[in-house]
Design a protein around this motif. Structure first.
Motif, PDB file in Angstrom:
ATOM      1  N   GLU A  19       6.165   5.210   6.543  1.00  0.00           N
ATOM      2  CA  GLU A  19       4.699   5.266   6.547  1.00  0.00           C
ATOM      3  C   GLU A  19       4.225   4.837   5.172  1.00  0.00           C
ATOM      4  OE1 GLU A  19       2.735   8.658   8.135  1.00  0.00           O
ATOM      5  OE2 GLU A  19       4.305   8.967   9.637  1.00  0.00           O
ATOM      6  N   LEU A  20       3.575   3.696   5.130  1.00  0.00           N
ATOM      7  CA  LEU A  20       3.073   3.156   3.868  1.00  0.00           C
ATOM      8  C   LEU A  20       1.556   3.223   3.899  1.00  0.00           C
ATOM      9  CD1 LEU A  20       5.387  -0.001   3.740  1.00  0.00           C
ATOM     10  CD2 LEU A  20       5.748   2.197   2.602  1.00  0.00           C
ATOM     11  N   ARG A  21       0.997   4.192   3.156  1.00  0.00           N
ATOM     12  CA  ARG A  21      -0.463   4.354   3.148  1.00  0.00           C
ATOM     13  C   ARG A  21      -1.068   4.156   1.771  1.00  0.00           C
ATOM     14  NH1 ARG A  21       0.379   9.565   5.784  1.00  0.00           N
ATOM     15  NH2 ARG A  21       0.894   9.122   7.932  1.00  0.00           N
ATOM     16  N   ALA A  22      -0.274   4.420   0.728  1.00  0.00           N
ATOM     17  CA  ALA A  22      -0.799   4.366  -0.640  1.00  0.00           C
ATOM     18  C   ALA A  22       0.278   3.845  -1.582  1.00  0.00           C
ATOM     19  CB  ALA A  22      -1.243   5.768  -1.074  1.00  0.00           C
ATOM     20  N   LEU A  23      -0.154   3.537  -2.794  1.00  0.00           N
ATOM     21  CA  LEU A  23       0.768   3.021  -3.817  1.00  0.00           C
ATOM     22  C   LEU A  23       1.993   3.909  -3.996  1.00  0.00           C
ATOM     23  CD1 LEU A  23      -1.747   1.979  -6.599  1.00  0.00           C
ATOM     24  CD2 LEU A  23      -0.524   0.516  -5.000  1.00  0.00           C
ATOM     25  N   GLU A  24       1.790   5.216  -3.939  1.00  0.00           N
ATOM     26  CA  GLU A  24       2.882   6.155  -4.175  1.00  0.00           C
ATOM     27  C   GLU A  24       3.991   6.047  -3.129  1.00  0.00           C
ATOM     28  OE1 GLU A  24      -0.632   7.230  -6.409  1.00  0.00           O
ATOM     29  OE2 GLU A  24      -0.393   6.889  -4.266  1.00  0.00           O
ATOM     30  N   ASP A  25       3.681   5.462  -1.967  1.00  0.00           N
ATOM     31  CA  ASP A  25       4.688   5.283  -0.921  1.00  0.00           C
ATOM     32  C   ASP A  25       5.601   4.091  -1.208  1.00  0.00           C
ATOM     33  OD1 ASP A  25       3.554   7.406   0.550  1.00  0.00           O
ATOM     34  OD2 ASP A  25       2.108   6.039   1.484  1.00  0.00           O
ATOM     35  N   PHE A  68      -0.401  -3.336   4.175  1.00  0.00           N
ATOM     36  CA  PHE A  68      -1.474  -3.611   3.222  1.00  0.00           C
ATOM     37  C   PHE A  68      -2.057  -5.002   3.428  1.00  0.00           C
ATOM     38  CE2 PHE A  68       1.367  -0.455   1.237  1.00  0.00           C
ATOM     39  CZ  PHE A  68       0.481   0.613   1.203  1.00  0.00           C
ATOM     40  N   ALA A  69      -2.256  -5.350   4.698  1.00  0.00           N
ATOM     41  CA  ALA A  69      -2.835  -6.661   5.032  1.00  0.00           C
ATOM     42  C   ALA A  69      -4.284  -6.710   4.535  1.00  0.00           C
ATOM     43  CB  ALA A  69      -2.772  -6.868   6.537  1.00  0.00           C
ATOM     44  N   PRO A  70      -4.748  -7.866   4.141  1.00  0.00           N
ATOM     45  CA  PRO A  70      -4.008  -9.127   4.084  1.00  0.00           C
ATOM     46  C   PRO A  70      -3.195  -9.224   2.793  1.00  0.00           C
ATOM     47  CG  PRO A  70      -6.280  -9.514   3.433  1.00  0.00           C
ATOM     48  CD  PRO A  70      -6.156  -8.039   3.764  1.00  0.00           C
ATOM     49  N   ALA A  71      -1.938  -9.554   2.913  1.00  0.00           N
ATOM     50  CA  ALA A  71      -1.059  -9.732   1.750  1.00  0.00           C
ATOM     51  C   ALA A  71      -0.854 -11.227   1.548  1.00  0.00           C
ATOM     52  CB  ALA A  71       0.275  -9.039   1.984  1.00  0.00           C
ATOM     53  N   ARG A  72      -0.720 -11.623   0.313  1.00  0.00           N
ATOM     54  CA  ARG A  72      -0.531 -13.036  -0.029  1.00  0.00           C
ATOM     55  C   ARG A  72       0.860 -13.221  -0.628  1.00  0.00           C
ATOM     56  NH1 ARG A  72      -3.699 -12.945  -3.936  1.00  0.00           N
ATOM     57  NH2 ARG A  72      -2.494 -13.770  -5.641  1.00  0.00           N
ATOM     58  N   PRO A  73       1.641 -14.170  -0.105  1.00  0.00           N
ATOM     59  CA  PRO A  73       2.985 -14.392  -0.673  1.00  0.00           C
ATOM     60  C   PRO A  73       2.882 -14.906  -2.112  1.00  0.00           C
ATOM     61  CG  PRO A  73       2.643 -15.743   1.296  1.00  0.00           C
ATOM     62  CD  PRO A  73       1.357 -15.063   0.994  1.00  0.00           C
ATOM     63  N   LEU A  93       4.746 -10.295  -3.118  1.00  0.00           N
ATOM     64  CA  LEU A  93       3.545 -10.132  -2.311  1.00  0.00           C
ATOM     65  C   LEU A  93       2.439  -9.617  -3.212  1.00  0.00           C
ATOM     66  CD1 LEU A  93       4.492  -8.172   0.958  1.00  0.00           C
ATOM     67  CD2 LEU A  93       3.777 -10.562   0.784  1.00  0.00           C
ATOM     68  N   ALA A  94       1.244 -10.167  -3.037  1.00  0.00           N
ATOM     69  CA  ALA A  94       0.060  -9.649  -3.714  1.00  0.00           C
ATOM     70  C   ALA A  94      -0.817  -9.012  -2.640  1.00  0.00           C
ATOM     71  CB  ALA A  94      -0.684 -10.781  -4.408  1.00  0.00           C
ATOM     72  N   PHE A  95      -1.342  -7.826  -2.929  1.00  0.00           N
ATOM     73  CA  PHE A  95      -2.211  -7.135  -1.973  1.00  0.00           C
ATOM     74  C   PHE A  95      -3.004  -6.065  -2.705  1.00  0.00           C
ATOM     75  CE2 PHE A  95       2.076  -5.368  -1.865  1.00  0.00           C
ATOM     76  CZ  PHE A  95       1.858  -4.019  -2.120  1.00  0.00           C
ATOM     77  N   THR A  96      -3.917  -5.455  -1.985  1.00  0.00           N
ATOM     78  CA  THR A  96      -4.695  -4.349  -2.513  1.00  0.00           C
ATOM     79  C   THR A  96      -4.282  -3.102  -1.750  1.00  0.00           C
ATOM     80  OG1 THR A  96      -6.527  -5.854  -2.925  1.00  0.00           O
ATOM     81  CG2 THR A  96      -7.054  -3.531  -2.912  1.00  0.00           C
ATOM     82  N   ALA A  97      -4.050  -2.017  -2.479  1.00  0.00           N
ATOM     83  CA  ALA A  97      -3.646  -0.758  -1.837  1.00  0.00           C
ATOM     84  C   ALA A  97      -4.320   0.407  -2.554  1.00  0.00           C
ATOM     85  CB  ALA A  97      -2.122  -0.602  -1.901  1.00  0.00           C
ATOM     86  N   PRO A  98      -4.614   1.470  -1.813  1.00  0.00           N
ATOM     87  CA  PRO A  98      -5.235   2.631  -2.454  1.00  0.00           C
ATOM     88  C   PRO A  98      -4.200   3.466  -3.208  1.00  0.00           C
ATOM     89  CG  PRO A  98      -4.898   3.060  -0.120  1.00  0.00           C
ATOM     90  CD  PRO A  98      -4.462   1.641  -0.373  1.00  0.00           C
ATOM     91  N   ASP A  99      -4.664   4.096  -4.288  1.00  0.00           N
ATOM     92  CA  ASP A  99      -3.791   5.052  -4.968  1.00  0.00           C
ATOM     93  C   ASP A  99      -4.040   6.426  -4.338  1.00  0.00           C
ATOM     94  OD1 ASP A  99      -6.159   6.045  -6.055  1.00  0.00           O
ATOM     95  OD2 ASP A  99      -5.771   5.239  -8.056  1.00  0.00           O
ATOM     96  N   ARG A 100      -3.456   7.457  -4.900  1.00  0.00           N
ATOM     97  CA  ARG A 100      -3.565   8.809  -4.344  1.00  0.00           C
ATOM     98  C   ARG A 100      -5.025   9.282  -4.243  1.00  0.00           C
ATOM     99  NH1 ARG A 100       0.741  11.309  -7.025  1.00  0.00           N
ATOM    100  NH2 ARG A 100       2.142  11.002  -5.292  1.00  0.00           N
ATOM    101  N   GLU A 101      -5.858   8.814  -5.161  1.00  0.00           N
ATOM    102  CA  GLU A 101      -7.274   9.215  -5.149  1.00  0.00           C
ATOM    103  C   GLU A 101      -8.117   8.324  -4.241  1.00  0.00           C
ATOM    104  OE1 GLU A 101      -5.734   9.006  -8.481  1.00  0.00           O
ATOM    105  OE2 GLU A 101      -5.252  11.082  -8.001  1.00  0.00           O
ATOM    106  N   GLY A 102      -7.489   7.321  -3.623  1.00  0.00           N
ATOM    107  CA  GLY A 102      -8.230   6.433  -2.724  1.00  0.00           C
ATOM    108  C   GLY A 102      -8.832   5.222  -3.416  1.00  0.00           C
ATOM    109  N   ILE A 103      -8.579   5.055  -4.720  1.00  0.00           N
ATOM    110  CA  ILE A 103      -9.108   3.893  -5.442  1.00  0.00           C
ATOM    111  C   ILE A 103      -8.222   2.691  -5.129  1.00  0.00           C
ATOM    112  CG2 ILE A 103      -9.573   2.910  -7.716  1.00  0.00           C
ATOM    113  CD1 ILE A 103      -9.937   5.902  -8.640  1.00  0.00           C
ATOM    114  N   ARG A 104      -8.849   1.609  -4.658  1.00  0.00           N
ATOM    115  CA  ARG A 104      -8.089   0.418  -4.282  1.00  0.00           C
ATOM    116  C   ARG A 104      -7.688  -0.359  -5.529  1.00  0.00           C
ATOM    117  NH1 ARG A 104      -7.376  -0.211   0.644  1.00  0.00           N
ATOM    118  NH2 ARG A 104      -7.189  -2.450   0.779  1.00  0.00           N
TER     119      ARG A 104
END
Length: 187
Positions: free
Chosen positions: A121-127, A142-147, A158-169
């Motif tokens: 389960e990948l939901r946040a950076l910490e995962d 973490f779509a959309p991801a860019r190779p 891969l480059a992408f945007t993901a939330p941290d534990r506090e929900g900040i992308r």
């Protein structure tokens, strides 16, 4: 475990040692192999792929890993490609996949989740910890991801945007070796 399978796992580990020496050291010990064994396995692998009599990549994998455990058809764009999968004792939930183009050329070679095995389960950076997921799993989570261009033939990014534990992308760049996550850079 046969000698060829052991050698091949050591080759995969050798490339991962640049990013995660501690994980590689533990895995090498689990395989009962010394540092010298790892160096020798890598030397034999390099000699095999550079030999003037070198087999094609597909037959090289068959000679080293034997008959694939599973053969699947994967759609890549409009093409039906064949995927050969082999188990590796070090990573029981993963398979080493060789993706063949319709003409038999190897398009890709990397670790993927085994058919039927549950993905993390990948939901946040910490995962996103080393060896926790494959390229495909991170790209889907973490779509959309860019190779991104890899730093060596067996490396992907891969480059992408993901939330941290506090929900900040956050903007991220993940590095993979043989398809397995090695490290994450967060901006």
């Amino acid at each position: 475990m046969d000698h060829m399978s052991l050698d091949f796992q050591l080759v995969l580990l050798r490339r991962m040692a640049d990013h995660n020496p501690d994980l590689v050291e533990d895995a090498r010990r689990e395989l009962g192999a010394s540092l010298a064994d790892m160096r020798e396995a890598n030397k034999r692998w390099q000699a095999m792929i550079r030999s003037p009599r070198a087999r094609g990549a597909a037959s090289r994998y068959r000679s080293v890993l034997g008959t694939p455990e599973t053969v699947l058809t994967r759609k890549v764009g409009d093409l039906d490609c064949e995927a050969w999968l082999w188990p590796l004792p070090l990573w029981p939930d993963l398979r080493f996949e060789v993706l063949l183009a319709p003409n038999g050329a190897v398009w890709n070679e990397w670790l993927v989740r085994a058919p039927g095995a549950s993905a993390p389960e990948l939901r946040a950076l910490e995962d996103l910890t080393p060896w926790s997921c494959t390229v495909d799993e991170a790209a889907r989570a973490f779509a959309p991801a860019r190779p991104l261009e890899g730093t060596a033939p067996t490396r992907w990014g891969l480059a992408f945007t993901a939330p941290d534990r506090e929900g900040i992308r956050r903007e991220c760049a993940a590095e993979f070796t043989w398809g397995l996550l090695q490290r994450l850079a967060v901006r």
